[in-house]
Scaffold this motif. Structure first.
Motif, mmCIF file in Angstrom:
data_model
loop_
_atom_site.group_PDB
_atom_site.id
_atom_site.type_symbol
_atom_site.label_atom_id
_atom_site.label_comp_id
_atom_site.label_asym_id
_atom_site.label_seq_id
_atom_site.Cartn_x
_atom_site.Cartn_y
_atom_site.Cartn_z
ATOM 1 N N THR A 1 44.830 47.818 66.639
ATOM 2 C CA THR A 1 44.128 46.860 65.789
ATOM 3 C C THR A 1 43.299 47.571 64.727
ATOM 4 O O THR A 1 43.261 47.142 63.568
ATOM 5 C CB THR A 1 43.228 45.938 66.642
ATOM 6 N N ASP B 1 43.928 50.585 63.507
ATOM 7 C CA ASP B 1 44.883 51.172 62.570
ATOM 8 C C ASP B 1 45.448 50.109 61.629
ATOM 9 O O ASP B 1 45.592 50.338 60.431
ATOM 10 C CB ASP B 1 46.006 51.856 63.347
ATOM 11 N N LYS B 2 45.737 48.953 62.174
ATOM 12 C CA LYS B 2 46.245 47.832 61.370
ATOM 13 C C LYS B 2 45.199 47.360 60.353
ATOM 14 O O LYS B 2 45.548 46.879 59.279
ATOM 15 C CB LYS B 2 46.614 46.681 62.316
ATOM 16 N N SER B 3 43.930 47.547 60.682
ATOM 17 C CA SER B 3 42.841 47.155 59.770
ATOM 18 C C SER B 3 42.585 48.195 58.690
ATOM 19 O O SER B 3 41.705 48.009 57.853
ATOM 20 C CB SER B 3 41.554 46.921 60.559
#
Length: 137
Positions: A128, A130-132
């Motif tokens: 999460t 990394d996705k942000s």
């Protein structure tokens, strides 16, 4: 088990129940040895040993329950024992990994907290982040 936040780590069931069992059995045996031992030297010695095991089990259980990292309302919360740190995801400058610990730094390169890399579901938290768009070094 015992999950908190939208994305977060969990307490492992195996170590939790093992430690809880050690705590309960340690308490029961300690009480029985002191009550039924009637002041005999060996019963007192064994009772003291079981009291130490019980205290150690209580400390480990407390550590298991308080070691967590979770994301809630776009904020990363990191806690262990009596330390609780939080940082908004957009304020995270970078996250580094060393010795099974993620070190979280803010944009001023000041350490904001740590996350245990061996926690159950830590991969979900890292994914999460990394996705942000958080920078991992």
């Amino acid at each position: 088990m015992f999950k908190k936040g939208q994305v977060g780590t969990e307490v492992d069931k195996g170590p939790f129940f093992f430690t809880l069992t050690a705590l309960v059995v340690g308490c029961a045996v300690t009480v029985l040895l002191f009550v039924l031992g009637r002041g005999e030297g060996m019963a007192i010695f064994a009772g003291i040993l079981f009291a130490v095991v019980t205290a150690a089990a209580a400390a480990v259980l407390f550590a298991l329950l308080t070691d967590r990292a979770y994301i809630d309302d776009n904020t990363l919360y990191m806690s262990y024992m009596f330390k609780r740190k939080s940082i908004r995801i957009e304020d995270i400058g970078k996250i580094t990994y060393s010795d099974d610990v993620y070190h979280v730094y803010d944009k001023n390169n000041v350490k904001a907290g740590t996350m245990n890399a061996k926690l159950t579901s830590i991969g979900d938290v890292v994914f999460t982040l990394d996705k942000s768009g958080v920078n991992f070094n």
